[in-house]
Design a protein around this motif. Sequence first.
Motif, PDB file in Angstrom:
ATOM      1  N   LEU A 156       0.678  -1.521  -0.091  1.00 25.27           N
ATOM      2  CA  LEU A 156      -0.048   0.462   0.074  1.00 25.27           C
ATOM      3  C   LEU A 156       0.797   1.570  -0.073  1.00 25.27           C
ATOM      4  O   LEU A 156       2.065   1.657   0.887  1.00 25.27           O
ATOM      5  N   ILE A 157       0.798   2.222  -0.682  1.00 24.81           N
ATOM      6  CA  ILE A 157       1.248   3.236  -1.013  1.00 24.81           C
ATOM      7  C   ILE A 157       0.437   4.180  -0.162  1.00 24.81           C
ATOM      8  O   ILE A 157       1.628   5.199   0.535  1.00 24.81           O
ATOM      9  N   LEU A 189      -9.038  14.558  -5.812  1.00 26.83           N
ATOM     10  CA  LEU A 189      -7.275  13.796  -5.152  1.00 26.83           C
ATOM     11  C   LEU A 189      -6.873  14.841  -4.684  1.00 26.83           C
ATOM     12  O   LEU A 189      -6.736  16.396  -5.231  1.00 26.83           O
ATOM     13  N   ASP A 190      -6.093  14.659  -3.900  1.00 26.31           N
ATOM     14  CA  ASP A 190      -5.334  15.790  -3.214  1.00 26.31           C
ATOM     15  C   ASP A 190      -4.070  16.022  -3.712  1.00 26.31           C
ATOM     16  O   ASP A 190      -3.714  15.896  -5.300  1.00 26.31           O
ATOM     17  N   VAL A 191      -2.926  15.345  -3.142  1.00 30.13           N
ATOM     18  CA  VAL A 191      -1.119  15.234  -3.514  1.00 30.13           C
ATOM     19  C   VAL A 191      -1.619  13.776  -5.101  1.00 30.13           C
ATOM     20  O   VAL A 191      -0.782  13.700  -5.515  1.00 30.13           O
ATOM     21  N   LEU A 192      -2.863  12.838  -4.690  1.00 31.35           N
ATOM     22  CA  LEU A 192      -2.398  11.727  -5.708  1.00 31.35           C
ATOM     23  C   LEU A 192      -2.790  12.320  -7.031  1.00 31.35           C
ATOM     24  O   LEU A 192      -2.726  12.036  -8.089  1.00 31.35           O
ATOM     25  N   SER A 193      -3.132  13.070  -6.983  1.00 24.78           N
ATOM     26  CA  SER A 193      -3.492  13.826  -8.135  1.00 24.78           C
ATOM     27  C   SER A 193      -1.948  14.343  -9.287  1.00 24.78           C
ATOM     28  O   SER A 193      -2.255  14.278 -10.376  1.00 24.78           O
ATOM     29  N   LEU A 204      -4.287   1.818  -9.000  1.00 24.09           N
ATOM     30  CA  LEU A 204      -4.770   2.255  -8.260  1.00 24.09           C
ATOM     31  C   LEU A 204      -6.202   2.261  -8.591  1.00 24.09           C
ATOM     32  O   LEU A 204      -7.671   1.432  -9.936  1.00 24.09           O
ATOM     33  N   ASP A 205      -7.229   1.012  -6.791  1.00 22.68           N
ATOM     34  CA  ASP A 205      -8.080   0.473  -6.814  1.00 22.68           C
ATOM     35  C   ASP A 205      -9.381   1.256  -6.465  1.00 22.68           C
ATOM     36  O   ASP A 205      -9.550   2.211  -5.735  1.00 22.68           O
ATOM     37  N   THR A 256      -7.186   3.398  -2.692  1.00 20.51           N
ATOM     38  CA  THR A 256      -6.321   2.487  -2.338  1.00 20.51           C
ATOM     39  C   THR A 256      -5.357   3.073  -3.668  1.00 20.51           C
ATOM     40  O   THR A 256      -5.857   2.122  -5.239  1.00 20.51           O
ATOM     41  N   VAL A 257      -3.520   3.530  -3.750  1.00 24.22           N
ATOM     42  CA  VAL A 257      -2.742   2.884  -4.654  1.00 24.22           C
ATOM     43  C   VAL A 257      -1.568   2.706  -3.923  1.00 24.22           C
ATOM     44  O   VAL A 257      -0.869   2.223  -2.495  1.00 24.22           O
ATOM     45  N   THR A 258      -1.614   1.800  -4.529  1.00 23.57           N
ATOM     46  CA  THR A 258      -0.716   0.518  -4.546  1.00 23.57           C
ATOM     47  C   THR A 258       0.581  -0.332  -5.203  1.00 23.57           C
ATOM     48  O   THR A 258       0.195   0.373  -6.196  1.00 23.57           O
ATOM     49  N   ALA A 259       1.613  -0.879  -5.075  1.00 23.26           N
ATOM     50  CA  ALA A 259       2.437  -0.585  -6.190  1.00 23.26           C
ATOM     51  C   ALA A 259       2.470  -2.126  -6.493  1.00 23.26           C
ATOM     52  O   ALA A 259       1.777  -3.538  -6.110  1.00 23.26           O
TER      53      ALA A 259
END
Length: 173
Positions: free
Chosen positions: A33-34, A60-64, A76-77, A82-85
């Motif tokens: 999980l990132i 999205l905030d920083v994930l934008s 990106l699920d 979530t964002v996972t590797a």
Amino acid sequence: PMQNLTDSLIVKKDALSYGSALVSQRRFEAGELIASFADAPMAKQSYLTVQVGSGQHVQLDVLSHLNHHCRPNTVLDTTARTVTAARDIEPGEILNFFYPSTEWEMDRPFICQCGAPDCVKIVAGARYLSPEVLSRSYVNLHIIRAINTCLQSPATRRLSRGVNPSSKIAEAA
């Protein structure tokens, strides 16, 4: 110029010819999980939002600052939010995901500059890609449902005779 967000991620402004990037500050193992965007607010579609369902987008905030890549290093699920590797990620790597995995139709289509050998060239949304191309990456459930709806329509069946959706996409529906 950089903005340090956590001990794991930073935003680098002007990191690429086309803007900022989210950069890993540490190693992530495949499947790790990132970030989570569970509390991202609903928003009107824009180039800064992510589609999480049919006609539904979140801001999205920083994930934008996640960029697109045809061979992405993250997933990106939109169900788990979530964002996972997707694979092992080394410190200093720019984080990216496959935009058509979340977007049926992009707010601002663009010419891809990822350089992957199997690059889609024009990123306009999953609607414009074949199930075969989409099967190379993780694709979210709302996109799979949209594809299957299109494949089941009589007009599409007439136009796409002989096209077999990938088993990965067909099974997920």
